[in-house]
Write an enzyme that holds these catalytic residues in place. Structure first.
Site, PDB file in Angstrom:
ATOM      1  N   HIS A  37      -3.259  -5.610   1.286  1.00  0.00           N
ATOM      2  CA  HIS A  37      -2.558  -5.964   2.629  1.00  0.00           C
ATOM      3  C   HIS A  37      -2.293  -7.283   2.828  1.00  0.00           C
ATOM      4  CE1 HIS A  37      -2.264  -1.503   4.173  1.00  0.00           C
ATOM      5  NE2 HIS A  37      -3.187  -1.475   3.111  1.00  0.00           N
TER       6      HIS A  37
ATOM      7  N   GLU B 269      -0.447  -8.703   5.054  1.00  0.00           N
ATOM      8  CA  GLU B 269      -0.228  -8.650   6.547  1.00  0.00           C
ATOM      9  C   GLU B 269      -1.731  -8.908   7.175  1.00  0.00           C
ATOM     10  OE1 GLU B 269      -0.647  -4.247   6.215  1.00  0.00           O
ATOM     11  OE2 GLU B 269      -0.127  -6.069   4.845  1.00  0.00           O
TER      12      GLU B 269
ATOM     13  N   CYS C 183       0.698  -1.193   0.097  1.00  0.00           N
ATOM     14  CA  CYS C 183      -0.071   0.075  -0.043  1.00  0.00           C
ATOM     15  C   CYS C 183       0.732   1.242   0.062  1.00  0.00           C
ATOM     16  CB  CYS C 183      -0.928  -0.167   1.107  1.00  0.00           C
ATOM     17  SG  CYS C 183      -2.405   1.304   1.037  1.00  0.00           S
TER      18      CYS C 183
END
Length: 239
Positions: free
Chosen positions: A208, A210, A99
């Site tokens: 994302h 994560e 991002c």
């Protein structure tokens, strides 16, 4: 894809993955948790660091570095740590920009194109289907081209733009890493959600990974495979 010998991976210790924190970073702790869950050691790196402390890979996390003043990633690109990352990436160190990290990598010239305001001019936050276009990068080695995965997006400046000749070159070189499937959330050209460098060691993407590492928090664990992909590559290089 050429592998670079890992600094710590061959010493009996787990590989060490640096996670950069800029003023305004939001997802550095989440990225560090994903690195740890994948089996590597997260190493915190500050935006003012000129030394990468011998890490084996780098993650530039999401957030709003320096408040996104001027434009997203434009100021972070001049921080001392990014200078060190650019030099290390040139030597083959694996780098993942997520991002805002993707925005920084484009601003720093490590990846082509730019990220601009979403076509709808609204912040978008949702679970997003993606199509993996290549498993031939340092961060997607455990994926198969054509595979569909689900990873969240959350951004206001995620529309990927690139001129036509550069897009043709990117496509011809198989450097589009992931594309949006089931709807384009931001108007990115050719549904592009992530790209890689010519040496395939540097990857940037707007979704994302994560935030997709545990079933408990959802949506599944597709994102974790990006972190285990680089870990597997580092361990093979050190064997």
């Amino acid at each position: 894809m050429a592998a670079v010998p890992a600094g710590e991976a061959g010493s009996g210790r787990p590989p060490r993955v640096g996670v950069v924190t800029f003023p305004g970073s939001l997802d550095d702790r989440d990225a560090a948790a994903a690195v740890r869950l994948a089996g590597a050691e997260p190493v915190p790196l500050w935006h003012g660091d000129e030394d990468l402390h011998g890490v084996d890979a780098i993650v530039l996390p999401g957030g709003f570095s320096y408040g996104d003043y001027l434009r997203a990633g434009a100021i972070a690109r001049f921080s001392p740590v990014v200078g060190a990352v650019v030099a290390a990436a040139g030597a083959g160190l694996p780098v993942l920009g997520i991002c805002n990290g993707f925005q920084v990598l484009c601003e720093a010239g490590l990846l082509p194109g730019a990220l601009t305001r979403n076509a709808g001019l609204h912040f978008v936050c949702r679970d997003q289907r993606l199509r993996v276009e290549t498993g031939d990068t340092a961060w997607t080695g455990s994926f198969t081209a054509g595979e569909e995965i689900v990873i969240p997006v959350k951004h206001g400046e995620g529309r990927y733009v690139i001129d036509a000749p550069a897009l043709a070159e990117l496509t011809a070189q198989d450097r589009v890493v992931v594309r949006y499937a089931g709807g384009n959330p931001n108007g990115s050209v050719d549904d592009i959600a992530g790209v890689c460098s010519e040496n395939r060691r540097v990857v940037g993407l707007m979704p994302h990974p994560e935030h997709a590492v545990e079933d408990l928090t959802g949506p599944g664990t597709d994102g974790l495979r990006m972190f285990t992909s680089v870990l597997d590559g580092l361990l093979r290089a050190a064997a």
